[in-house]
Design a protein around this motif. Sequence first.
Motif, mmCIF file in Angstrom:
data_model
loop_
_atom_site.group_PDB
_atom_site.id
_atom_site.type_symbol
_atom_site.label_atom_id
_atom_site.label_comp_id
_atom_site.label_asym_id
_atom_site.label_seq_id
_atom_site.Cartn_x
_atom_site.Cartn_y
_atom_site.Cartn_z
ATOM 1 N N ARG A 53 0.838 -1.207 0.000
ATOM 2 C CA ARG A 53 0.000 0.000 0.000
ATOM 3 C C ARG A 53 0.873 1.257 0.000
ATOM 4 O O ARG A 53 0.589 2.224 -0.695
ATOM 5 N N LEU A 54 1.946 1.241 0.778
ATOM 6 C CA LEU A 54 2.847 2.396 0.807
ATOM 7 C C LEU A 54 3.474 2.649 -0.563
ATOM 8 O O LEU A 54 3.597 3.800 -0.987
ATOM 9 N N ILE A 55 3.849 1.589 -1.255
ATOM 10 C CA ILE A 55 4.425 1.741 -2.595
ATOM 11 C C ILE A 55 3.402 2.365 -3.534
ATOM 12 O O ILE A 55 3.735 3.201 -4.371
ATOM 13 N N ARG A 56 2.147 2.009 -3.359
ATOM 14 C CA ARG A 56 1.097 2.610 -4.184
ATOM 15 C C ARG A 56 0.897 4.085 -3.842
ATOM 16 O O ARG A 56 0.405 4.852 -4.665
ATOM 17 N N PHE A 57 1.292 4.517 -2.651
ATOM 18 C CA PHE A 57 1.291 5.924 -2.269
ATOM 19 C C PHE A 57 2.572 6.633 -2.742
ATOM 20 O O PHE A 57 2.789 7.784 -2.433
ATOM 21 N N ASN A 58 3.449 5.929 -3.442
ATOM 22 C CA ASN A 58 4.745 6.448 -3.889
ATOM 23 C C ASN A 58 5.680 6.671 -2.698
ATOM 24 O O ASN A 58 6.476 7.598 -2.677
ATOM 25 N N LEU A 59 5.556 5.796 -1.719
ATOM 26 C CA LEU A 59 6.381 5.836 -0.517
ATOM 27 C C LEU A 59 7.089 4.494 -0.360
ATOM 28 O O LEU A 59 6.490 3.440 -0.613
ATOM 29 N N TRP A 60 8.335 4.528 0.079
ATOM 30 C CA TRP A 60 9.088 3.307 0.299
ATOM 31 C C TRP A 60 9.073 2.973 1.786
ATOM 32 O O TRP A 60 9.456 3.779 2.616
ATOM 33 N N PRO A 61 8.613 1.767 2.166
ATOM 34 C CA PRO A 61 8.511 1.404 3.590
ATOM 35 C C PRO A 61 9.878 1.137 4.213
ATOM 36 O O PRO A 61 10.794 0.657 3.558
ATOM 37 N N SER A 62 9.978 1.439 5.504
ATOM 38 C CA SER A 62 11.226 1.178 6.226
ATOM 39 C C SER A 62 11.413 -0.310 6.484
ATOM 40 O O SER A 62 12.535 -0.776 6.647
ATOM 41 N N SER A 63 10.331 -1.051 6.529
ATOM 42 C CA SER A 63 10.396 -2.510 6.665
ATOM 43 C C SER A 63 9.189 -3.109 5.961
ATOM 44 O O SER A 63 8.195 -2.428 5.725
ATOM 45 N N PRO A 67 5.985 -1.401 8.936
ATOM 46 C CA PRO A 67 6.678 -0.129 8.706
ATOM 47 C C PRO A 67 6.110 0.976 9.602
ATOM 48 O O PRO A 67 4.901 1.094 9.765
ATOM 49 N N ASN A 68 7.006 1.738 10.191
ATOM 50 C CA ASN A 68 6.578 2.910 10.963
ATOM 51 C C ASN A 68 7.159 4.189 10.379
ATOM 52 O O ASN A 68 6.851 5.274 10.827
ATOM 53 N N VAL A 69 8.016 4.034 9.358
ATOM 54 C CA VAL A 69 8.593 5.154 8.630
ATOM 55 C C VAL A 69 8.466 4.830 7.145
ATOM 56 O O VAL A 69 8.634 3.677 6.734
ATOM 57 N N ALA A 70 8.147 5.855 6.353
ATOM 58 C CA ALA A 70 8.067 5.686 4.900
ATOM 59 C C ALA A 70 8.792 6.852 4.243
ATOM 60 O O ALA A 70 8.716 7.982 4.713
ATOM 61 N N PHE A 71 9.491 6.561 3.162
ATOM 62 C CA PHE A 71 10.293 7.548 2.453
ATOM 63 C C PHE A 71 9.702 7.790 1.075
ATOM 64 O O PHE A 71 9.376 6.830 0.357
ATOM 65 N N HIS A 72 9.606 9.048 0.674
ATOM 66 C CA HIS A 72 9.129 9.383 -0.666
ATOM 67 C C HIS A 72 10.110 8.816 -1.696
ATOM 68 O O HIS A 72 11.319 8.789 -1.469
ATOM 69 N N PHE A 73 9.592 8.341 -2.819
ATOM 70 C CA PHE A 73 10.440 7.744 -3.852
ATOM 71 C C PHE A 73 11.535 8.706 -4.316
ATOM 72 O O PHE A 73 12.659 8.290 -4.566
ATOM 73 N N ASP A 74 11.213 9.998 -4.461
ATOM 74 C CA ASP A 74 12.220 10.957 -4.915
ATOM 75 C C ASP A 74 13.354 11.097 -3.901
ATOM 76 O O ASP A 74 14.512 11.260 -4.270
ATOM 77 N N PHE A 75 13.039 11.013 -2.621
ATOM 78 C CA PHE A 75 14.062 11.052 -1.579
ATOM 79 C C PHE A 75 14.983 9.836 -1.712
ATOM 80 O O PHE A 75 16.209 9.959 -1.639
ATOM 81 N N MET A 76 14.396 8.673 -1.923
ATOM 82 C CA MET A 76 15.197 7.456 -2.051
ATOM 83 C C MET A 76 16.053 7.483 -3.324
ATOM 84 O O MET A 76 17.190 7.027 -3.314
ATOM 85 N N ARG A 77 15.516 8.028 -4.409
ATOM 86 C CA ARG A 77 16.306 8.162 -5.638
ATOM 87 C C ARG A 77 17.490 9.100 -5.409
ATOM 88 O O ARG A 77 18.593 8.855 -5.896
#
Length: 163
Positions: A53-63, A67-77
Motif C-alpha cells: 500500500r505504501l508503494i502505491r502511495f509512492n512511498l518506500w517502507p522502512s520494513s 513499517p513505521n517510517v516511509a520515504f518518498h520515492f524521490d528522496f530514495m532516488r
Amino acid sequence: MAYLSFIDDDEAWKLNDHSCSTTYLKKLVVVDDKGRQHLKTLQFCKCEVEAVRLIRFNLWPSSTKFPNVAFHFDFMRWLCGLLLESSVSFKSFCSALDAWTSKHMKTYIHHPVKDLFKVLVGGTADEFRHFIYQMENIHDDGSKCPACYEDSPSLISLLEQRI
C-alpha cells in the motif's frame, strides 16, 4: 501580533481504488522528497500488505512487515544517486540531512525519527535500488546473476562467430 501555531492537516491519505470493510488508519512518519519528516495518517486495508500500500502511495517502507517510517520515492532516488555517484556514506548523508533540516521544522512533528541512519542502513536503500532496477528492467526477473557464466548455445555461437 498574534502567534499562529503550526496546524497539521491530519486528514488521512486514502487511495480510492477499491472499497473494503477491513480498512484501518495508521500514523506513520513520512519523509518527504526534501528529507523533512511529517507525521501522517494513512489508510490501509487488511486485503493488502502495508508495504504494498505504501508503494502505491509512492512511498518506500522502512520494513516489509510493520513499517513505521516511509520515504518518498524521490528522496530514495536522491539517496541512491548520492551513494552510487558521489560515494557518500549513509552516515554522512544523514548528518548532512540533519544539519540541513531547519530547527523549526523539527518542532512540527511530535515523534520524529531521531536517527534516520539506523533506519536506512538496515537494507532499506539496497532494497529500493533493487526494486527500481526491477521496475526499469521488467523483462529481467533478477534471479540470474549477470556475472555468472551460463552455458547456453547462443553465448557459445556468439563467441564462435567472433573467432
